[in-house]
Design an enzyme around this catalytic site. Structure first.
Site, PDB file in Angstrom:
ATOM      1  N   LYS A 221       0.828  -1.213   0.000  1.00 61.03           N
ATOM      2  CA  LYS A 221       0.000   0.000   0.000  1.00 61.03           C
ATOM      3  C   LYS A 221       0.863   1.265   0.000  1.00 61.03           C
ATOM      4  O   LYS A 221       0.441   2.308  -0.488  1.00 61.03           O
ATOM      5  CB  LYS A 221      -0.917   0.004   1.224  1.00 61.03           C
ATOM      6  CG  LYS A 221      -1.924  -1.139   1.253  1.00 61.03           C
ATOM      7  CD  LYS A 221      -3.012  -0.962   0.207  1.00 61.03           C
ATOM      8  CE  LYS A 221      -4.001  -2.117   0.275  1.00 61.03           C
ATOM      9  NZ  LYS A 221      -5.387  -1.701   0.240  1.00 61.03           N
ATOM     10  N   LYS A 222       2.069   1.171   0.545  1.00 60.92           N
ATOM     11  CA  LYS A 222       2.967   2.332   0.577  1.00 60.92           C
ATOM     12  C   LYS A 222       3.653   2.578  -0.769  1.00 60.92           C
ATOM     13  O   LYS A 222       4.390   3.560  -0.908  1.00 60.92           O
ATOM     14  CB  LYS A 222       4.023   2.154   1.677  1.00 60.92           C
ATOM     15  CG  LYS A 222       3.475   2.348   3.083  1.00 60.92           C
ATOM     16  CD  LYS A 222       4.570   2.208   4.123  1.00 60.92           C
ATOM     17  CE  LYS A 222       4.071   2.530   5.520  1.00 60.92           C
ATOM     18  NZ  LYS A 222       3.027   1.646   6.015  1.00 60.92           N
ATOM     19  N   LEU A 223       3.429   1.715  -1.729  1.00 60.22           N
ATOM     20  CA  LEU A 223       3.939   1.986  -3.071  1.00 60.22           C
ATOM     21  C   LEU A 223       3.142   3.081  -3.761  1.00 60.22           C
ATOM     22  O   LEU A 223       3.446   3.448  -4.899  1.00 60.22           O
ATOM     23  CB  LEU A 223       3.912   0.699  -3.912  1.00 60.22           C
ATOM     24  CG  LEU A 223       4.886  -0.400  -3.462  1.00 60.22           C
ATOM     25  CD1 LEU A 223       4.646  -1.677  -4.242  1.00 60.22           C
ATOM     26  CD2 LEU A 223       6.322   0.063  -3.619  1.00 60.22           C
ATOM     27  N   ASP A 267       8.469  -2.412   5.744  1.00 61.43           N
ATOM     28  CA  ASP A 267       7.218  -3.150   5.622  1.00 61.43           C
ATOM     29  C   ASP A 267       7.284  -4.213   4.527  1.00 61.43           C
ATOM     30  O   ASP A 267       6.745  -5.314   4.691  1.00 61.43           O
ATOM     31  CB  ASP A 267       6.070  -2.184   5.330  1.00 61.43           C
ATOM     32  CG  ASP A 267       5.551  -1.507   6.591  1.00 61.43           C
ATOM     33  OD1 ASP A 267       5.756  -2.061   7.676  1.00 61.43           O
ATOM     34  OD2 ASP A 267       4.959  -0.425   6.485  1.00 61.43           O
TER      35      ASP A 267
END
Length: 764
Positions: A221-223, A267
């Site tokens: 999701k942090k991409l 992560d």
């Protein structure tokens, strides 16, 4: 440790069967089979996946219960603490006060809280369940008590949803179907047959995979471009925890490389690094450092400590035996088992070892025949893992919960990816009979602020308001919301259509929200320009960036404190109407206009594309106050070092006694002097707290937690007494609640927060 423990820990297991195999194995004459390279690395053979029977046997392989038992104990302890804090036992009466007109936001509209005294009983059951999990006492019943009440509280209030609260419920559910009471439990003392008995491998598989998903999906999701470019959590770089990095890097690079880059890499890789023997020590260091930092950066309750408690699950399952074996033998009566003798269990499948003469069962349990429960455990494991990988991407089904971000915050593992700020919120009502128009305080009849970002909650809020306003002679009310939000440092813009009556608006959990305004992602490149503009301003000048849709307008009131406010157009075309002056001014990109303080004005977007403009303002009242504070500070310094020779007027004489705590503040008559002395006292308290030693900090922390937990249990006792024998006289009840509310002698408002309120920037 063998390399094969590495990845096996994630999906199928990381128990150290070699030791248990020595004691439970067939006769010594049988030579151990040579392990393949795959078995050494992954913990299983290729043949274990070649058929359904082999896979069932693998997932039900006997495994040491020690690591699972220790995790069960730590999880139960942390949840017992969590009940009194983040779940809200200590302030339950503020949240569920009987008879109060409060709008609530349950997942299902038919869910309602019980009367207050019964809510205390619900929380008591949840606490006793967590305590039973910790002790391993009546384990199944304790798990049922915990998860039934926990999920009821969870579904009762969507505004309290977050990822870690969702995780607690999942782990509690998993433990309820596992054999978590086989090691270091009171149930083991009551039932010797389950004491120190094997558990099937799928017990570890579920927990390890769950934690892997938490890390890995959070990394995926942090991409998101906002995170990669450093816009999601840029404010964190200013925290003192990142001061060591600021020695060698500027704040901007600390935000981009350490906060965002480091968080992304950790992560994405933490779950994998925890699997391998060679990388596990490094993973332990980094995830421990990460979670310890998070415990200081965010108010996330027991989450950091729960994640720390999950890390040992990736080690060999017998690590507690080797760890506690190092303690003195006189403590063996209270410490967990260190013996390597593990009882067989019917929950496991024991493989047969084929010698040259005849097959021998490796561990003579009551039976090693594959039964339905073994197949059921394997099926459940596969389905549960598949469901957990699917849930974070299931938003195409629950489209009604999608806003600018997908789905309700809590089950997507999109932790800290989005930061929001709200600049302007207006609630307008219209009487359906008389046509009278009025305004409501934002947040009236509710204790939460999260309804501003979620369409489903906004619908519930509007429906609730429409039911409450008739009490105030407003018939068939129409409710309109004008909510301005900035997400990840973009323009402030509307999130919902202010022209739609939300009471009558359609909403379905399975259809897109028709009154959601689109996020103006095409304007995202302006964020680089924002930084340049903000960098060119002095410390007293504030700025707010606005974007609006064609055909809409912003009605705004400029506080009298903001004596120098102007509008600068960046893109599009706007018309500014000063209401009192009844004048209109059309502005093009590059134009600006000064708007009067203490008056309303309206900004109409008249271009065919969205308009972009900014408010530039100075809080003149605050600026003058800070100038006075600076002069008083300089005068105080001269008084202290003896260089002030002029006699002080009466209103300034309290400066001479400023070092006496509280006395000078009481004697001061001038309002500015009172504020200055109060500010000085609280800044001194802040400095004292920040410079406090470790023991003093621990003492302060323990005292604060003691009084918080104390209040929760005293209020619970009052509630149970009320249910058992009825309400006492009002005076007695008042004195009991006052006793429960008692705090430590020096308890005051948080100095940092109070100081922010005193010298805060006014909002446009």
């Amino acid at each position: 440790m063998e390399a094969r423990e590495a990845t096996a820990g994630a999906f199928v297991g990381t128990d150290k069967e070699k030791k248990s195999a020595k004691k439970d194995a067939a006769p010594k004459a049988v030579k151990p089979q040579t392990k393949s390279r795959m078995e050494e690395i992954f913990g299983f053979r290729k043949e274990d996946l070649s058929s359904w029977e082999n896979l069932v046997a693998l997932l039900n392989r006997p495994t040491d219960p020690a690591s699972l038992g220790i995790f069960r104990c730590m999880f139960g302890l942390l949840m017992a603490i969590d009940v009194t804090q983040e779940r809200g036992l200590s302030h339950l009466d503020y949240k569920y006060l009987d008879g109060a007109p409060v709008c609530r936001f349950p997942l299902f509209n038919f869910l309602e809280p019980l009367p207050l005294d019964w809510m205390y009983v619900v929380y008591l059951v949840m606490f006793l369940g967590a305590l039973g999990i910790m002790l391993g006492c009546f384990y199944r019943l304790s798990c049922l008590m915990f998860i039934s009440t926990y999920w009821y509280i969870f579904f009762l209030d969507k505004t309290a949803w977050n990822n870690h609260s969702y995780l607690y419920g999942l782990i509690g559910f998993q433990l309820a179907i596992m054999d978590g009471n086989r090691y270091w439990s009171l149930d083991g003392l009551r039932k010797p047959s389950i004491r120190n008995a094997h558990v099937p491998l799928w017990n570890y598989t579920l927990l390890r995979t769950q934690i892997f998903i938490v890390y890995f999906i959070a990394g995926v999701k942090k991409l998101d471009a906002d995170w990669v470019e450093g816009y999601s959590m840029s404010y964190l770089a200013h925290h003192w925890l990142f001061d060591p990095f600021k020695v060698i890097l500027p704040v901007e690079l600390v935000s981009l490389l350490v906060v965002h880059g480091g968080g992304l890499i950790l992560d994405l890789t933490a779950g994998y690094l925890l699997f391998f023997d060679a990388t596990r020590p490094f993973a332990f260091f980094f995830v421990s450092y990460f979670h310890c930092m998070n415990s200081q950066l965010f108010s996330i309750g027991m989450f950091s400590y729960t994640m720390l408690a999950t890390s040992p699950l990736f080690c060999y399952a017998d690590w507690p035996r080797r760890f506690f074996a190092r303690f003195p033998s006189l403590l063996s009566g209270v410490l967990p088992f260190t013996t390597e003798e593990i009882q067989p269990s019917t929950s496991c499948l024991y493989p047969e070892i084929h010698s040259n003469e005849h097959p021998v069962t490796q561990n003579p349990a009551k039976t090693s025949k594959m039964r339905f429960k073994h197949k059921l455990g394997a099926v459940f494991t596969i389905l549960y893992i598949a469901e957990q990988f699917f849930m974070p991407y299931s938003h195409f089904i629950t489209q009604g919960y999608n806003n600018w971000t997908n789905g309700l915050y809590g089950y997507s593992w999109d932790m800290m990816v989005h930061s929001r700020s709200h600049q302007h919120v207006k609630i307008t009502y219209k009487d359906g009979k008389t046509g009278e128009i009025g305004y409501l305080n934002p947040g009236v009849f509710t204790q939460s602020r999260r309804w501003k970002d979620h369409g489903d909650m906004l619908k519930q809020y509007a429906t609730c308001l429409s039911g409450l306003l008739p009490r105030y002679n407003i018939s068939h009310p129409e409710i309109y919301f004008d909510i301005w939000v900035s997400i990840n440092e973009r323009f402030q813009q509307r999130i919902f259509d202010p022209r739609v009556d939300i009471v009558k608006a359609e909403w379905s959990p399975f259809k897109p929200n028709p009154w959601l305004m689109p996020l103006l992602v095409d304007l995202s490149p302006w964020r680089t320009k924002f930084q340049e503009i903000e960098g060119s301003l002095d410390n007293q000048t504030e700025i707010v960036f606005i974007a609006d849709f064609p055909g809409l307008h912003l009605e705004n009131f400029v506080s009298e404190d903001l004596g120098n406010t102007s509008i600068h157009v960046l893109q599009g075309q706007v018309n500014v109407e000063v209401v009192e002056e009844k004048k209109n001014h059309t502005l093009q990109p590059g134009d600006q206009i000064k708007v009067p303080a203490g008056a309303y004005h309206k900004v109409y977007t008249i271009s065919e594309s969205p308009s972009c403009y900014m408010y530039v303002y100075v809080n003149t009242t605050e600026a003058v106050l800070l100038q006075n504070f600076t002069k008083l500070q300089e005068l105080q310094e001269r008084i202290r070092n003896g260089t002030e020779t002029e006699p002080l007027p009466p209103e300034l004489q309290p400066l001479m006694a400023a070092d006496d705590d509280g006395e000078a503040e009481v004697n001061a008559t001038d309002p500015v002097m009172q504020l200055f002395l109060k500010r000085q006292r609280r800044m001194k308290e802040v400095k004292k707290r920040r410079e406090a030693g470790v023991l003093e900090r621990l003492d302060r922390f323990a005292v604060k937690k003691y009084y918080t937990i104390r209040r929760g249990f005293l209020m619970t006792a009052i509630a149970i007494r009320n249910l058992a024998v009825g309400l006492p006289p009002v005076e007695q009840l008042r004195s009991e609640v006052a006793f429960a509310n008692m705090k430590e002698p020096e308890a005051e408002a948080e100095p940092d927060e109070t100081l922010k309120q005193e010298v805060g920037h006014a909002e446009l």
